[in-house]
Design an enzyme around this catalytic site. Structure first.
Site, PDB file in Angstrom:
ATOM      1  N   HIS A  86      -7.884  -4.843  -1.033  1.00  7.92           N
ATOM      2  CA  HIS A  86      -6.775  -4.223  -0.676  1.00  7.92           C
ATOM      3  C   HIS A  86      -6.417  -4.921   0.793  1.00  7.92           C
ATOM      4  O   HIS A  86      -7.158  -4.906   1.695  1.00  7.92           O
ATOM      5  CB  HIS A  86      -7.078  -2.764  -0.543  1.00  7.92           C
ATOM      6  CG  HIS A  86      -5.737  -1.923  -0.321  1.00  7.92           C
ATOM      7  ND1 HIS A  86      -4.881  -1.445  -1.268  1.00  7.92           N
ATOM      8  CD2 HIS A  86      -5.434  -1.444   0.682  1.00  7.92           C
ATOM      9  CE1 HIS A  86      -3.845  -0.724  -0.757  1.00  7.92           C
ATOM     10  NE2 HIS A  86      -4.292  -0.646   0.551  1.00  7.92           N
ATOM     11  N   ASP A 122      -9.298  -3.907  -5.587  1.00  9.86           N
ATOM     12  CA  ASP A 122      -8.510  -2.839  -4.681  1.00  9.86           C
ATOM     13  C   ASP A 122      -8.745  -1.617  -5.697  1.00  9.86           C
ATOM     14  O   ASP A 122      -8.608  -1.676  -6.788  1.00  9.86           O
ATOM     15  CB  ASP A 122      -6.952  -3.323  -4.794  1.00  9.86           C
ATOM     16  CG  ASP A 122      -6.257  -2.188  -4.282  1.00  9.86           C
ATOM     17  OD1 ASP A 122      -6.983  -1.125  -3.555  1.00  9.86           O
ATOM     18  OD2 ASP A 122      -4.960  -2.394  -4.352  1.00  9.86           O
ATOM     19  N   SER A 154       0.883  -1.206  -0.110  1.00 14.83           N
ATOM     20  CA  SER A 154      -0.167  -0.121   0.026  1.00 14.83           C
ATOM     21  C   SER A 154       0.968   1.127  -0.089  1.00 14.83           C
ATOM     22  O   SER A 154       1.802   1.459  -0.788  1.00 14.83           O
ATOM     23  CB  SER A 154      -0.906   0.030   1.292  1.00 14.83           C
ATOM     24  OG  SER A 154      -2.162   0.949   1.329  1.00 14.83           O
TER      25      SER A 154
END
EC number: 3.1.1.-
Length: 319
Positions: free
Chosen positions: A292, A262, A165
């Site tokens: 995600h 995501d 991320s």
């Protein structure tokens, strides 16, 4: 985009992802109602404890390293005495959450599967630290360990960066920073990037996906950005919008992992297509049915474990 127009993500994710989403932690307090970052950080750390149980045991050391902003905590994982390389890990959390404990299992598995020393860097979170402080702290830590490699019994002749991320952005940004500023911390053999954001302002996946289940609505993404950046001009910096950097030359080999549901998936797709178009070494893998942040859930999901193994295998293949 009206929420009603988004994809029904929770109906579409895989069975193992649904099991994770439906896993309850009875002792966990409710998400803080005040919105205070300090309380959110505390909750995030508590919530991640469950998912970090059962990680591989190995020699582990904690050190503080100097930077111009003060000392930064690091955690070193030694899977074997003679490591072929050192891999620096940058945790995710939207630049505002996360620490070495929230991502401990991820780092341990990465060390175990790669048999490389993994160093987690506990960079200063935002909004206390503003761009580019986190990158400068990461680079300072790399330089420190490069200079003191013998003292810490690590191999800094070949290194890599890895992150999930926001940590994926920091990983690639740090590698580009070393290249652009000609800083020698050892050869950057590879960069491992799980579901990162790399500078897109809008995209199809950002419109169709994202909700309360992943904390990645357009409003959430704007909040993370405002906490991280120093000013509006930073949005176009080549170390924030990485597509404004030169991705046509001397980019270390990149493993780019995307999650099917995501909102940031298009960032990964664009990064891969850009690098591939300019013959930069890269590999893209899409993990079907995943949300995600799925990398956290290897305690329960085979796909998360597979994604870590894939990244480790990619990195060792570059050595």
């Amino acid at each position: 985009m009206k929420p009603e127009n988004k994809l029904p993500v929770l109906d579409l994710i895989s069975a193992e992802m649904k099991t994770v989403v439906n896993t309850l932690q009875p002792d966990l307090p409710p998400w803080p109602a005040t919105g205070a970052i300090a309380e959110q950080r505390q909750y995030y750390t508590l919530e991640r404890r469950f998912w970090n149980v059962g990680a591989p045991e190995m020699a582990t050391r904690a050190y503080r390293v100097p930077t111009k902003y003060g000392q930064v905590k690091t955690r070193l994982f030694y899977p074997q005495p003679d490591s072929p390389a050192t891999l620096f890990y940058l945790h995710g959390g939207g630049f505002i959450l996360g620490n070495l404990d929230t991502h401990d299992r991820i780092m341990r598995l990465l060390a175990s599967y790669s048999q490389c020393t993994v160093i987690g860097i506990d960079y200063t979170l935002s909004p206390e630290a503003r761009f580019p402080q986190a990158i400068e702290e990461i680079v300072a830590a790399c330089c420190y360990f490069h200079q003191q490699a013998e003292d810490y019994q690590i191999n800094m002749s070949r290194i890599g960066f890895a992150g999930d991320s926001a940590g994926a952005m920091l990983a690639l940004a740090s590698a580009l920073w070393l290249r652009d500023k000609q800083i020698d911390c050892g050869k950057v053999a590879g960069v491992l990037l799980w579901y990162g954001l790399y500078g897109l302002r809008d995209s199809v996946t950002r419109r169709l996906l994202g909700g309360v289940w992943d904390g990645l609505t357009q409003q959430d993404l704007q909040m993370y950005e405002e906490a991280y950046l120093s000013n509006d001009a930073d949005r176009e910096s080549p170390y924030y919008c990485l597509f404004n950097n030169d991705l046509t030359r001397e980019v270390p080999p990149c493993f780019i992992a995307g999650a099917e549901f995501d909102p940031l998936l298009d960032d990964s797709c664009l990064l891969y297509q850009t690098l591939a178009a300019h013959q930069q070494p890269c590999e893209f893998k899409l993990y079907s049915g995943m949300l995600h942040a799925f990398l956290h859930y290897s305690r329960m999901m085979k796909t998360a474990d597979e994604a870590l193994r894939d990244g480790a295998q990619f990195f060792t293949a570059q050595l």
